[in-house]
Design a protein around this motif. Structure first.
Motif, PDB file in Angstrom:
ATOM      1  N   LEU B 296      56.494  17.990  12.683  1.00  0.00           N
ATOM      2  CA  LEU B 296      56.830  18.706  13.851  1.00  0.00           C
ATOM      3  C   LEU B 296      58.222  18.888  13.440  1.00  0.00           C
ATOM      4  O   LEU B 296      58.892  17.833  13.411  1.00  0.00           O
ATOM      5  CB  LEU B 296      56.514  17.760  15.152  1.00  0.00           C
ATOM      6  N   GLY B 297      58.471  20.314  13.219  1.00  0.00           N
ATOM      7  CA  GLY B 297      60.038  20.363  12.543  1.00  0.00           C
ATOM      8  C   GLY B 297      61.085  20.832  13.773  1.00  0.00           C
ATOM      9  O   GLY B 297      60.679  20.487  15.104  1.00  0.00           O
ATOM     10  N   PRO B 298      62.225  20.766  13.512  1.00  0.00           N
ATOM     11  CA  PRO B 298      63.438  20.996  14.373  1.00  0.00           C
ATOM     12  C   PRO B 298      63.180  22.101  15.516  1.00  0.00           C
ATOM     13  O   PRO B 298      63.452  21.969  16.575  1.00  0.00           O
ATOM     14  CB  PRO B 298      64.576  21.201  13.596  1.00  0.00           C
ATOM     15  N   ASP B 299      62.596  23.346  14.968  1.00  0.00           N
ATOM     16  CA  ASP B 299      62.352  24.329  15.879  1.00  0.00           C
ATOM     17  C   ASP B 299      61.520  23.882  16.892  1.00  0.00           C
ATOM     18  O   ASP B 299      61.453  24.281  18.272  1.00  0.00           O
ATOM     19  CB  ASP B 299      61.888  25.531  15.218  1.00  0.00           C
ATOM     20  N   ASP B 300      60.338  23.457  16.504  1.00  0.00           N
ATOM     21  CA  ASP B 300      59.030  22.716  17.541  1.00  0.00           C
ATOM     22  C   ASP B 300      60.003  21.847  18.483  1.00  0.00           C
ATOM     23  O   ASP B 300      59.900  21.936  19.752  1.00  0.00           O
ATOM     24  CB  ASP B 300      58.125  22.217  16.717  1.00  0.00           C
ATOM     25  N   HIS B 301      60.848  20.788  18.164  1.00  0.00           N
ATOM     26  CA  HIS B 301      61.530  19.886  19.025  1.00  0.00           C
ATOM     27  C   HIS B 301      62.361  20.768  20.163  1.00  0.00           C
ATOM     28  O   HIS B 301      62.182  20.508  21.198  1.00  0.00           O
ATOM     29  CB  HIS B 301      62.568  19.207  18.216  1.00  0.00           C
ATOM     30  N   ARG B 302      63.094  21.771  19.484  1.00  0.00           N
ATOM     31  CA  ARG B 302      63.882  22.489  20.535  1.00  0.00           C
ATOM     32  C   ARG B 302      63.104  23.163  21.517  1.00  0.00           C
ATOM     33  O   ARG B 302      63.293  23.247  22.781  1.00  0.00           O
ATOM     34  CB  ARG B 302      64.750  23.591  19.799  1.00  0.00           C
ATOM     35  N   ALA B 303      61.792  23.705  21.051  1.00  0.00           N
ATOM     36  CA  ALA B 303      61.120  24.579  21.830  1.00  0.00           C
ATOM     37  C   ALA B 303      60.403  23.828  22.906  1.00  0.00           C
ATOM     38  O   ALA B 303      60.399  24.035  24.165  1.00  0.00           O
ATOM     39  CB  ALA B 303      59.910  25.413  21.013  1.00  0.00           C
ATOM     40  N   ALA B 304      59.970  22.469  22.680  1.00  0.00           N
ATOM     41  CA  ALA B 304      59.328  21.688  23.440  1.00  0.00           C
ATOM     42  C   ALA B 304      60.249  21.266  24.712  1.00  0.00           C
ATOM     43  O   ALA B 304      60.046  21.275  25.763  1.00  0.00           O
ATOM     44  CB  ALA B 304      59.029  20.542  22.893  1.00  0.00           C
ATOM     45  N   ILE B 305      61.503  21.202  24.180  1.00  0.00           N
ATOM     46  CA  ILE B 305      62.404  20.556  25.274  1.00  0.00           C
ATOM     47  C   ILE B 305      63.096  21.690  26.066  1.00  0.00           C
ATOM     48  O   ILE B 305      62.918  21.598  27.341  1.00  0.00           O
ATOM     49  CB  ILE B 305      63.889  20.196  24.460  1.00  0.00           C
ATOM     50  N   GLU B 306      63.061  22.740  25.701  1.00  0.00           N
ATOM     51  CA  GLU B 306      63.467  24.035  26.420  1.00  0.00           C
ATOM     52  C   GLU B 306      62.410  24.739  27.219  1.00  0.00           C
ATOM     53  O   GLU B 306      62.735  25.352  28.247  1.00  0.00           O
ATOM     54  CB  GLU B 306      64.078  24.967  25.506  1.00  0.00           C
ATOM     55  N   SER B 307      61.154  24.449  27.056  1.00  0.00           N
ATOM     56  CA  SER B 307      60.178  25.059  27.479  1.00  0.00           C
ATOM     57  C   SER B 307      59.894  24.460  29.007  1.00  0.00           C
ATOM     58  O   SER B 307      59.941  23.476  29.480  1.00  0.00           O
ATOM     59  CB  SER B 307      59.104  25.086  26.734  1.00  0.00           C
ATOM     60  N   ASP B 308      59.388  25.394  29.833  1.00  0.00           N
ATOM     61  CA  ASP B 308      58.872  25.265  31.254  1.00  0.00           C
ATOM     62  C   ASP B 308      57.275  25.109  31.099  1.00  0.00           C
ATOM     63  O   ASP B 308      56.878  24.500  32.161  1.00  0.00           O
ATOM     64  CB  ASP B 308      59.295  26.138  32.260  1.00  0.00           C
ATOM     65  N   ASP B 309      56.838  25.459  30.071  1.00  0.00           N
ATOM     66  CA  ASP B 309      55.280  25.398  29.763  1.00  0.00           C
ATOM     67  C   ASP B 309      54.929  23.932  29.767  1.00  0.00           C
ATOM     68  O   ASP B 309      55.255  23.414  28.424  1.00  0.00           O
ATOM     69  CB  ASP B 309      54.831  26.341  28.770  1.00  0.00           C
ATOM     70  N   SER B 310      54.007  23.185  30.206  1.00  0.00           N
ATOM     71  CA  SER B 310      53.919  21.785  29.914  1.00  0.00           C
ATOM     72  C   SER B 310      53.127  21.513  28.839  1.00  0.00           C
ATOM     73  O   SER B 310      53.275  20.648  28.295  1.00  0.00           O
ATOM     74  CB  SER B 310      52.866  21.415  31.263  1.00  0.00           C
ATOM     75  N   VAL B 312      53.639  23.213  25.893  1.00  0.00           N
ATOM     76  CA  VAL B 312      54.591  23.308  25.016  1.00  0.00           C
ATOM     77  C   VAL B 312      55.610  22.161  25.092  1.00  0.00           C
ATOM     78  O   VAL B 312      55.972  21.449  23.872  1.00  0.00           O
ATOM     79  CB  VAL B 312      55.463  24.547  25.135  1.00  0.00           C
ATOM     80  N   ARG B 313      55.763  21.814  26.287  1.00  0.00           N
ATOM     81  CA  ARG B 313      56.661  20.443  26.435  1.00  0.00           C
ATOM     82  C   ARG B 313      55.952  19.390  25.722  1.00  0.00           C
ATOM     83  O   ARG B 313      56.614  18.431  25.289  1.00  0.00           O
ATOM     84  CB  ARG B 313      56.892  20.167  27.902  1.00  0.00           C
ATOM     85  N   ARG B 314      54.720  19.323  25.895  1.00  0.00           N
ATOM     86  CA  ARG B 314      54.017  17.930  25.465  1.00  0.00           C
ATOM     87  C   ARG B 314      53.855  18.050  24.146  1.00  0.00           C
ATOM     88  O   ARG B 314      53.644  16.766  23.522  1.00  0.00           O
ATOM     89  CB  ARG B 314      52.345  18.305  25.903  1.00  0.00           C
ATOM     90  N   ARG B 315      54.119  19.196  23.391  1.00  0.00           N
ATOM     91  CA  ARG B 315      54.188  19.072  21.917  1.00  0.00           C
ATOM     92  C   ARG B 315      55.180  18.160  21.465  1.00  0.00           C
ATOM     93  O   ARG B 315      55.201  17.807  20.201  1.00  0.00           O
ATOM     94  CB  ARG B 315      54.511  20.425  21.256  1.00  0.00           C
ATOM     95  N   LEU B 316      56.115  17.680  22.095  1.00  0.00           N
ATOM     96  CA  LEU B 316      57.182  16.661  21.481  1.00  0.00           C
ATOM     97  C   LEU B 316      56.497  15.478  21.219  1.00  0.00           C
ATOM     98  O   LEU B 316      57.116  14.726  20.464  1.00  0.00           O
ATOM     99  CB  LEU B 316      58.301  16.525  22.797  1.00  0.00           C
ATOM    100  N   SER B 317      55.462  15.304  21.936  1.00  0.00           N
ATOM    101  CA  SER B 317      54.847  14.109  21.479  1.00  0.00           C
ATOM    102  C   SER B 317      53.771  14.174  20.562  1.00  0.00           C
ATOM    103  O   SER B 317      52.903  13.430  20.159  1.00  0.00           O
ATOM    104  CB  SER B 317      54.075  13.314  22.894  1.00  0.00           C
ATOM    105  N   SER B 318      53.610  15.278  19.606  1.00  0.00           N
ATOM    106  CA  SER B 318      52.597  15.547  18.794  1.00  0.00           C
ATOM    107  C   SER B 318      53.018  15.360  17.502  1.00  0.00           C
ATOM    108  O   SER B 318      54.258  15.127  17.135  1.00  0.00           O
ATOM    109  CB  SER B 318      52.269  17.069  18.973  1.00  0.00           C
ATOM    110  N   ALA B 319      52.248  15.374  16.538  1.00  0.00           N
ATOM    111  CA  ALA B 319      52.765  15.172  15.155  1.00  0.00           C
ATOM    112  C   ALA B 319      52.927  16.581  14.392  1.00  0.00           C
ATOM    113  O   ALA B 319      53.096  16.686  13.318  1.00  0.00           O
ATOM    114  CB  ALA B 319      51.541  14.339  14.323  1.00  0.00           C
ATOM    115  N   GLY B 320      53.011  17.757  15.205  1.00  0.00           N
ATOM    116  CA  GLY B 320      53.061  19.067  14.472  1.00  0.00           C
ATOM    117  C   GLY B 320      52.139  19.702  14.102  1.00  0.00           C
ATOM    118  O   GLY B 320      51.091  19.241  14.373  1.00  0.00           O
ATOM    119  N   GLN B 321      52.250  20.483  12.956  1.00  0.00           N
ATOM    120  CA  GLN B 321      50.864  21.176  12.564  1.00  0.00           C
ATOM    121  C   GLN B 321      50.862  20.718  10.900  1.00  0.00           C
ATOM    122  O   GLN B 321      51.962  20.167  10.481  1.00  0.00           O
ATOM    123  CB  GLN B 321      51.609  22.564  12.208  1.00  0.00           C
ATOM    124  N   VAL B 322      49.708  20.577  10.602  1.00  0.00           N
ATOM    125  CA  VAL B 322      49.294  19.995   9.177  1.00  0.00           C
ATOM    126  C   VAL B 322      50.138  21.026   8.388  1.00  0.00           C
ATOM    127  O   VAL B 322      50.279  22.258   8.324  1.00  0.00           O
ATOM    128  CB  VAL B 322      47.978  19.884   9.037  1.00  0.00           C
TER     129      VAL B 322
END
Lengths: 104, 509
Positions: B296-310, B312-322
């Motif tokens: 889960l890269g820096p852009d994913d972290h930023r997108a998750a924090i800034e999103s209003d979509d639950s 997308v927000r939830r991805r902060l707790s994901s392991a990102g993409q393979v």
């Protein structure tokens, strides 16, 4: 000049500073050049003569990988230089790699 | 390709670049190559190189010397108690053991033991030339699993697995000459090995912390101009605590990756706030997968924090993409792939996947490896880890992932740590027990925590019992030792009338 290549084999351009390492190599004899000239096996093997052939220069870049169309051969540049790698007289193409965030 | 090729690549590409050490004891690529050749010349006749000790600025020399000599590098956890330590060392007959001064005297048995600094000082400056091996099917590194659920297993990582990971995910020479990585994870952890290999390949200077301390870590990042660092969640949590709410003064730090265990969302959010200019990377992988398989890269972290979509927000707790060169499948109980969004067992396949132990390979005939982690992939391909399948609680026929309940408990302001396990029960098969460590000064009843879970999930996922403890057992790299938690509760349950522990009372204080 033909040679056999194994993964891990090192290729030093005889006519410029380019150095490559074979990541992948086809079985059997291959005709590989760097800068249009057969490479040597060590930096000490350069005799200082010769120059990069027309159409075989332009710069090999550090860390970049070069492949033929079928990706039967893959050479990684460990030291940049003017000369580009070729197989059977055909320049190898730059292999595009997706940049990933460093995780460790 | 063989790891010894990497030494030649360093000599070719980074001959005058500083590769190891702090500014005053810097080792260039050319010097590194000379040390490795000298090191390999001392290893003739040995069948493995065991390293038992703290981190060391020249640790990579040990790993690559073993590779050049054609023997396996076997880092062992020096913090283990004597019996277990020696039983792991004894699994490598014919090995040379390199140890730190504090550990050398604790090694019993027949293997010769040399203090690592003494070995380094003894290396010949002009060793006889040895042709490096080239067979990449040889074993490069043997790691012992941490044994959170069972006895430690010996995982075999072959040269081809490690090189596949490097070639697939790191650009040779991709780091600028000014870049430095701070290694804080211990040598016996797969992340410690990956730290050495990835950064050597990238041409990034390696700076070591001998043992982790949050203040020393922060000071070292600043004083050494560190640009990249990798930590396990316990370390991140201790760094955040040490900052006490003040943003970190680490102007050079660009990338901070974390992995190795589940991180609490509260710690992560606080870390993101305290390191506002740093790109965060979450890495997921197993020892058996030769390190990272999803990020889960820096852009994913930023997108998750800034999103209003639950979602997308939830991805902060994901392991990102393979990673691009790894295939993944989530399978159900009858081994069939499930559609996105549905949980199941995580299977992976790819050139870096070892899946092999000293006792044999667990790869399926077509190359798939069962991680024994449960998880799901969302529609965009983000991987969510639920936890070890062996930790799954089956209560009244329903599969319950402890992580789901732990997340709710950890979100409660009074809770510092939580561990949910299944206890044997005649009626339900298993009942759900939660062990909770409260934050300093917090006070809360079991019923209140049970209500919190019930309202967020449902009745059947509500812990039947809540136990309060002062601390939970962890490995040094932050993995919760569920095995020990379960053993303690089972013993406690056996020693007490089960009726009194099934009321949801605070039964331990």
């Amino acid at each position: 000049m033909s040679m056999t290549l194994k993964p891990g084999a090192r290729l030093f351009s005889a006519v410029c500073t380019t150095e490559m390492i074979a990541v992948k190599a086809p079985p059997g004899e291959v005709d590989v050049t760097i800068g249009g000239v057969a490479p040597v096996g060590s930096a000490a093997g350069r005799d200082g003569s010769g120059s990069v052939a027309d159409g075989h220069g332009g710069g090999a870049a550090m860390g970049k990988r070069y492949v033929d169309q079928g990706e039967t051969i893959e050479l990684l540049c460990t030291k940049p230089g003017d000369g580009l790698p070729a197989l059977d007289g055909q320049l190898l193409a730059l292999k595009e790699a997706k940049a990933l965030p460093s995780s460790d | 390709m063989h790891l010894s090729s990497l030494v030649e690549m360093v000599e070719s590409g980074f001959d005058d670049r500083v590769m190891l050490g702090a500014a005053e004891d810097a080792v260039t690529g050319a010097q590194f190559g000379a040390l490795v050749r000298g090191g390999a010349s001392t290893l003739g006749g040995y069948r493995a190189l065991v390293y038992v000790g703290e981190n060391h600025p020249l640790l990579p020399v040990a790993l690559f010397s073993a590779a050049w000599a054609g023997i396996a590098f076997v880092p062992v956890n020096y913090r283990l108690e004597g019996h277990q330590l020696n039983s792991l060392v004894a699994r490598q007959p014919g090995a040379l053991v390199l140890a730190d001064p504090g550990t050398a005297s604790r090694i019993a048995g027949e293997a010769p033991v040399i203090v690592f600094d003494d070995w380094l000082a003894s290396l010949p400056a002009d060793p006889p030339a040895i042709d490096p091996p080239s067979d990449d099917d040889e074993v490069a590194v043997i790691l012992y699993t941490s044994g959170t659920t069972s006895e430690p297993k010996s995982v075999l990582l072959r040269h081809r697995h490690l090189m596949a990971y490097l070639l697939g995910s790191v650009e040779f020479g991709g780091a600028g000459e000014d870049e430095a990585v701070l290694v804080a994870v211990p040598p016996y952890h797969v992340a410690g090995i990956a730290n050495i290999l990835s950064n050597t390949f990238a041409g990034r200077r390696l700076v070591y912390l001998r043992a982790f301390d949050p203040r020393v870590w922060l000071d070292t990042v600043k004083n050494e101009g560190v640009t990249n660092a990798m930590v396990v969640p316990t370390m991140l949590s201790r760094i955040v605590a040490a900052l006490a709410g003040e943003p970190a003064d680490v102007p050079t730090l660009r990338s901070l990756s974390y992995g190795g265990a589940k991180v609490s969302e509260r710690v992560l959010l606080e870390a993101l706030r305290l390191f506002p200019h740093v790109g965060f990377v979450n890495a997921y992988g197993l020892t058996e997968t030769a390190s990272t398989i999803a990020v889960l890269g820096p852009d994913d972290h930023r997108a998750a924090i800034e999103s209003d979509d639950s979602a997308v927000r939830r991805r902060l707790s994901s392991a990102g993409q393979v990673l691009p060169m790894v295939e993944i499948e989530i399978r159900d109980e009858i081994d069939q792939p499930v559609p996105p969004g549905e949980p199941g067992m995580i299977f992976v396949r790819g050139e870096q996947i070892s899946g092999e132990y000293a006792s044999g390979s667990l790869l399926e005939p077509d190359g798939w490896f069962c991680t024994r982690d449960r998880g799901l992939i969302d529609v965009e391909g983000y991987l969510f880890i639920e936890g070890r399948a062996d930790d799954t609680i089956i209560r009244g026929g329903e599969n319950i992932a402890p992580a789901e309940i732990e997340e709710i408990l950890l979100a409660h302001p009074s809770v510092a740590e939580a561990c949910v396990v299944g206890l044997p029960d005649d009626e339900w098969g298993q009942t759900i027990a939660a062990v909770v460590v409260l934050r300093d000064g917090a006070s809360i009843g079991a019923d209140e925590l049970q209500d919190a879970v019930r309202s967020a999930l449902r009745g059947s996922k509500t812990p039947d019992t809540i136990f309060f403890r002062d601390e939970l057992p962890h490995t040094e790299t932050g993995k919760l030792l569920r095995r020990l938690v379960l053993r303690e509760l089972t013993e406690f349950q056996a020693a007490n009338d089960p009726k009194t522990t099934s009321q949801g009372e605070d039964s331990c204080r």
